[in-house]
Design a protein around this motif. Structure first.
Motif, PDB file in Angstrom:
ATOM      1  N   VAL A 186       1.140  -1.368   0.046  1.00 52.60           N
ATOM      2  CA  VAL A 186       0.109  -0.207  -0.255  1.00 52.60           C
ATOM      3  C   VAL A 186       0.859   1.397   0.004  1.00 52.60           C
ATOM      4  CG1 VAL A 186      -1.728   1.613   1.298  1.00 52.60           C
ATOM      5  CG2 VAL A 186      -1.913  -1.133   0.962  1.00 52.60           C
ATOM      6  N   GLN A 187       1.986   1.053   0.840  1.00 56.55           N
ATOM      7  CA  GLN A 187       2.763   2.850   1.638  1.00 56.55           C
ATOM      8  C   GLN A 187       3.886   1.997  -0.179  1.00 56.55           C
ATOM      9  OE1 GLN A 187       3.174   4.247   3.987  1.00 56.55           O
ATOM     10  NE2 GLN A 187       1.316   3.750   5.406  1.00 56.55           N
ATOM     11  N   THR A 188       4.592   0.987  -0.463  1.00 59.54           N
ATOM     12  CA  THR A 188       5.912   1.004  -1.030  1.00 59.54           C
ATOM     13  C   THR A 188       5.961   0.445  -1.953  1.00 59.54           C
ATOM     14  OG1 THR A 188       5.448  -1.594   0.079  1.00 59.54           O
ATOM     15  CG2 THR A 188       6.997  -0.149   1.237  1.00 59.54           C
ATOM     16  N   GLY A 189       4.531   0.183  -2.639  1.00 61.47           N
ATOM     17  CA  GLY A 189       4.202   0.333  -4.410  1.00 61.47           C
ATOM     18  C   GLY A 189       4.803   1.027  -5.514  1.00 61.47           C
ATOM     19  N   TRP A 190       4.794   1.024  -6.428  1.00 60.16           N
ATOM     20  CA  TRP A 190       4.944   2.109  -7.860  1.00 60.16           C
ATOM     21  C   TRP A 190       6.029   2.337  -7.599  1.00 60.16           C
ATOM     22  CZ3 TRP A 190       0.896   0.093  -9.817  1.00 60.16           C
ATOM     23  CH2 TRP A 190      -0.162  -1.205  -9.127  1.00 60.16           C
ATOM     24  N   GLY A 191       6.980   2.532  -7.628  1.00 59.43           N
ATOM     25  CA  GLY A 191       8.370   2.339  -7.099  1.00 59.43           C
ATOM     26  C   GLY A 191       8.836   3.366  -6.023  1.00 59.43           C
ATOM     27  N   ARG A 192       8.343   3.747  -5.377  1.00 60.09           N
ATOM     28  CA  ARG A 192       8.734   4.408  -4.504  1.00 60.09           C
ATOM     29  C   ARG A 192       9.525   4.676  -3.687  1.00 60.09           C
ATOM     30  NH1 ARG A 192       7.568   9.331  -2.078  1.00 60.09           N
ATOM     31  NH2 ARG A 192       4.902   9.720  -2.719  1.00 60.09           N
ATOM     32  N   THR A 193       9.799   3.402  -3.944  1.00 60.11           N
ATOM     33  CA  THR A 193      11.345   3.266  -2.864  1.00 60.11           C
ATOM     34  C   THR A 193      12.439   3.595  -3.982  1.00 60.11           C
ATOM     35  OG1 THR A 193      11.742   0.885  -3.438  1.00 60.11           O
ATOM     36  CG2 THR A 193      10.687   1.336  -1.649  1.00 60.11           C
ATOM     37  N   GLY A 194      12.674   3.836  -4.978  1.00 60.91           N
ATOM     38  CA  GLY A 194      13.833   4.015  -6.038  1.00 60.91           C
ATOM     39  C   GLY A 194      14.621   2.708  -6.386  1.00 60.91           C
ATOM     40  N   ASP A 195      14.821   1.990  -5.449  1.00 63.41           N
ATOM     41  CA  ASP A 195      15.586   0.606  -6.232  1.00 63.41           C
ATOM     42  C   ASP A 195      14.665  -0.091  -6.482  1.00 63.41           C
ATOM     43  OD1 ASP A 195      17.932   1.777  -5.538  1.00 63.41           O
ATOM     44  OD2 ASP A 195      17.567   0.928  -3.270  1.00 63.41           O
ATOM     45  N   HIS A 250       7.464   8.409 -17.397  1.00 65.45           N
ATOM     46  CA  HIS A 250       8.714  10.055 -16.926  1.00 65.45           C
ATOM     47  C   HIS A 250       9.181   9.293 -15.814  1.00 65.45           C
ATOM     48  CE1 HIS A 250       5.199  12.457 -18.949  1.00 65.45           C
ATOM     49  NE2 HIS A 250       6.134  13.682 -18.457  1.00 65.45           N
ATOM     50  N   ASP A 251       9.439   7.805 -15.555  1.00 64.86           N
ATOM     51  CA  ASP A 251      11.257   7.434 -14.955  1.00 64.86           C
ATOM     52  C   ASP A 251      10.542   7.717 -14.074  1.00 64.86           C
ATOM     53  OD1 ASP A 251      13.142   5.542 -14.443  1.00 64.86           O
ATOM     54  OD2 ASP A 251      14.319   6.630 -14.985  1.00 64.86           O
ATOM     55  N   LEU A 252       9.729   8.150 -12.757  1.00 64.66           N
ATOM     56  CA  LEU A 252       9.692   8.863 -11.665  1.00 64.66           C
ATOM     57  C   LEU A 252       9.963   7.168 -10.796  1.00 64.66           C
ATOM     58  CD1 LEU A 252       5.994  10.135 -11.058  1.00 64.66           C
ATOM     59  CD2 LEU A 252       8.651  10.753 -12.254  1.00 64.66           C
ATOM     60  N   GLN A 253      10.161   6.176 -11.082  1.00 63.10           N
ATOM     61  CA  GLN A 253      11.371   5.515 -10.234  1.00 63.10           C
ATOM     62  C   GLN A 253      12.113   6.231  -9.708  1.00 63.10           C
ATOM     63  OE1 GLN A 253      10.164   1.319 -10.147  1.00 63.10           O
ATOM     64  NE2 GLN A 253      12.498   0.671 -10.179  1.00 63.10           N
ATOM     65  N   GLY A 254      13.419   6.267 -11.218  1.00 62.48           N
ATOM     66  CA  GLY A 254      14.103   7.025 -11.765  1.00 62.48           C
ATOM     67  C   GLY A 254      14.464   8.388 -10.420  1.00 62.48           C
ATOM     68  N   ASN A 255      13.520   8.939 -10.476  1.00 61.79           N
ATOM     69  CA  ASN A 255      13.550  10.267 -10.396  1.00 61.79           C
ATOM     70  C   ASN A 255      13.244   9.917  -8.946  1.00 61.79           C
ATOM     71  OD1 ASN A 255      13.805  13.042 -10.819  1.00 61.79           O
ATOM     72  ND2 ASN A 255      11.770  12.643  -9.320  1.00 61.79           N
ATOM     73  N   ALA A 256      12.941   8.816  -7.939  1.00 56.85           N
ATOM     74  CA  ALA A 256      12.865   8.535  -6.890  1.00 56.85           C
ATOM     75  C   ALA A 256      13.737   8.204  -6.178  1.00 56.85           C
ATOM     76  CB  ALA A 256      12.259   7.247  -6.193  1.00 56.85           C
ATOM     77  N   ARG A 257      14.826   7.577  -6.818  1.00 59.30           N
ATOM     78  CA  ARG A 257      16.320   6.858  -6.437  1.00 59.30           C
ATOM     79  C   ARG A 257      16.549   7.731  -6.353  1.00 59.30           C
ATOM     80  NH1 ARG A 257      16.164   3.500 -10.147  1.00 59.30           N
ATOM     81  NH2 ARG A 257      17.392   4.327 -11.376  1.00 59.30           N
ATOM     82  N   ARG A 258      16.798   8.864  -7.234  1.00 54.21           N
ATOM     83  CA  ARG A 258      18.267   9.806  -8.083  1.00 54.21           C
ATOM     84  C   ARG A 258      18.210  10.696  -7.141  1.00 54.21           C
ATOM     85  NH1 ARG A 258      16.848   8.294 -13.435  1.00 54.21           N
ATOM     86  NH2 ARG A 258      16.137  10.128 -12.825  1.00 54.21           N
ATOM     87  N   VAL A 259      16.440  11.370  -7.015  1.00 51.50           N
ATOM     88  CA  VAL A 259      16.211  12.622  -5.653  1.00 51.50           C
ATOM     89  C   VAL A 259      16.244  12.077  -4.016  1.00 51.50           C
ATOM     90  CG1 VAL A 259      14.994  14.785  -5.182  1.00 51.50           C
ATOM     91  CG2 VAL A 259      15.418  13.987  -7.762  1.00 51.50           C
ATOM     92  N   LEU A 308      12.343   7.715  -1.848  1.00 55.86           N
ATOM     93  CA  LEU A 308      11.418   9.212  -1.125  1.00 55.86           C
ATOM     94  C   LEU A 308      10.199   8.632  -0.304  1.00 55.86           C
ATOM     95  CD1 LEU A 308      11.273  11.016  -4.522  1.00 55.86           C
ATOM     96  CD2 LEU A 308      12.398  11.443  -2.455  1.00 55.86           C
ATOM     97  N   MET A 309      10.855   7.805   0.572  1.00 57.90           N
ATOM     98  CA  MET A 309      10.090   7.416   1.781  1.00 57.90           C
ATOM     99  C   MET A 309      11.804   7.212   2.657  1.00 57.90           C
ATOM    100  SD  MET A 309       7.899   3.395   1.766  1.00 57.90           S
ATOM    101  CE  MET A 309       6.835   3.013   2.783  1.00 57.90           C
ATOM    102  N   ILE A 310      11.006   8.204   3.284  1.00 57.46           N
ATOM    103  CA  ILE A 310      12.280   8.297   4.304  1.00 57.46           C
ATOM    104  C   ILE A 310      11.992   8.926   6.429  1.00 57.46           C
ATOM    105  CG2 ILE A 310      14.179  10.145   5.060  1.00 57.46           C
ATOM    106  CD1 ILE A 310      14.390  10.683   1.954  1.00 57.46           C
ATOM    107  N   GLY A 311      13.121   8.395   7.126  1.00 53.15           N
ATOM    108  CA  GLY A 311      11.996   8.334   8.409  1.00 53.15           C
ATOM    109  C   GLY A 311      13.282   8.402   9.082  1.00 53.15           C
ATOM    110  N   ILE A 312      12.337  10.151  10.148  1.00 57.31           N
ATOM    111  CA  ILE A 312      13.623  10.542  10.875  1.00 57.31           C
ATOM    112  C   ILE A 312      13.282  10.333  12.248  1.00 57.31           C
ATOM    113  CG2 ILE A 312      14.937  12.415  11.937  1.00 57.31           C
ATOM    114  CD1 ILE A 312      14.454  13.845   9.478  1.00 57.31           C
TER     115      ILE A 312
END
Length: 427
Positions: free
Chosen positions: A241-250, A320-329, A355-359
């Motif tokens: 639900v949260q990790t799908g569609w390339g959000r993790t970049g890798d 637009h290769d947003l998975q790649g953008n998530a990995r790079r940015v 683009l899934m970051i926790g502090i």
């Protein structure tokens, strides 16, 4: 207190949480920014809880929604539905699951609820393995497999749930082990657990725990679990639900970091695919999906309008290769945030992927969770024009960062700078 806030309190449940001391009314958005009712502009680093995946007011999606709404808004699954079939075909192919069948729902909660129904019916068992610190939704069945008690309001359950180690790498009894030894210890724990139970129906796991504070195990843990599960005939449900569609970049799916023994038996998805429209769903191989021996339909799952939005959004994401953008940015952003965190006595860890970051925030000099600091940083960032999320374990002491996946380098730099300022004000 604003008039709208007072009206909200008068008609809403007490447990329906709002962010901020002065809650925001968001009126419109564009790209990675939103505006409130007072005209203030914010850089959005939470995307409606990871749901605005591509961008606010993405023209391709709004056009698809408007055009479909002008033809027909609703029909239900009792009629053939071209947008639903087209999106199902694409999701089935992308899932990696052989001979896949797709069932659409209206939310991630409903998707996980359906996955539990399938697994328990297929295996003829109501026993479910879940991960500690997990979150899978707010339905009666979903809260009963949620390992984070802050989000599980009842101990009553239609399921017998057993909790497994491994979802949190840097806390708990195995935290000091190396990655390899951590995986072996968690596998041994799973083996021991299964030696004292009846045959379970399934293990459900988020590859990266969302509400739990973006925690994750070492890559390969669920592949190692899979070998144990397969020996017992137990299904693996990957909650994407949260990790799908390339959000993790890798990876396109979170399970692919653990995929050396193949895809999960069941995959659930929601949130980002609709870019704000209400879409969830389940993918499973035909043998599992077709195991139900009673009639079923979905009144609103697979709605022509939401399916049109999903098709347009998925096309934009891939083109637009947003998975790649998530990995790079995302890689740049996590570097900047780690540099910020290194100078803060209340930052225990900056973790994540793409683009899934926790502090994670703690009381200085300790490992004790610091939800007060997280709330203060949330407020300070908002005052400076940045919206964040919160989560983490049994206290909301983790700042959750998950902007739209079209985030630019300049916006990542801006957000990291604001976060640095916000942390300094709290210290």
């Amino acid at each position: 207190m604003t008039g709208l806030h007072e009206r909200h309190l008068a008609v809403s449940p007490d447990w329906l949480a709002l962010y901020y001391r002065r809650p925001l009314e968001l009126t419109h958005g564009e790209g990675r920014h939103v505006w409130d009712a007072d005209g203030n502009r914010y850089l959005d680093f939470f995307g409606g809880i990871l749901t605005t995946m591509t961008a606010h007011a993405l023209p391709e999606v709004t056009k698809a929604v408007a055009e479909q709404a002008g033809r027909i808004i609703h029909s239900s699954t009792l009629y053939l539905n071209r947008p639903m079939v087209e999106l199902a075909e694409r999701v089935a192919t992308l899932s990696g699951i052989p001979d896949a069948r797709v069932f659409f729902t209206t939310s991630g909660t409903e998707a996980n609820d359906t996955a539990l129904l399938l697994a328990t019916a297929y295996r003829r068992s109501n026993q479910i393995l879940a991960m500690r610190n997990s979150y899978h939704g707010r339905s009666f069945s979903a809260v009963s497999i949620t390992g984070n008690h802050a989000w599980s309001p009842t101990s009553l359950s239609p399921l017998q749930t057993l909790y497994v180690h491994g979802g949190v790498r840097t806390r708990g009894p195995y935290a000091e082990l190396s990655d390899d030894r951590f995986v072996r210890a968690c596998v041994a724990d799973l083996e021991d657990l299964l030696g004292h139970t009846r045959e379970a129906a399934a293990l459900i796991a988020e590859p990266i725990q969302g509400v739990g504070g973006f925690t994750s195990p070492p890559d390969g843990l669920y592949a190692a679990f899979r070998q144990v599960l397969d020996r017992h005939g137990i299904l693996w449900i990957s909650d994407e639900v949260q990790t799908g569609w390339g959000r993790t970049g890798d990876h396109f799916w979170g399970w692919q970091a653990h995929g050396e023994h193949g895809p999960p038996d069941i995959l659930t998805f929601a949130k980002g695919i609709g870019n704000g429209m209400s879409i969830g769903g389940v993918v499973a191989r035909a043998e599992v999906m077709n195991c139900l021996d009673a009639n079923s339909i979905s009144t609103f799952g697979g709605s022509p309008v939401t399916m049109a939005a999903g098709l347009a959004n998925l096309s934009y994401l891939l083109e637009h290769d947003l998975q790649g953008n998530a990995r790079r940015v995302g890689g740049l952003l996590i570097e900047r945030l780690r540099a910020v965190g290194a100078g803060s006595s209340c930052v225990r860890e900056v973790r994540g992927r793409g683009l899934m970051i926790g502090i994670e925030l703690v009381k200085p000099g300790t490992d004790e969770a610091n939800p007060e600091a997280a709330a203060a940083v949330l407020e300070a960032a908002r005052e400076r024009g940045l919206l964040l999320g919160k989560g983490g374990g049994h206290s909301t002491s983790v700042l959750r960062i998950a902007p739209p996946m079209s985030l630019t380098v300049a916006e990542a730099e801006e957000g990291a700078a604001i976060l640095g300022e916000a942390l300094r004000t709290v210290e």
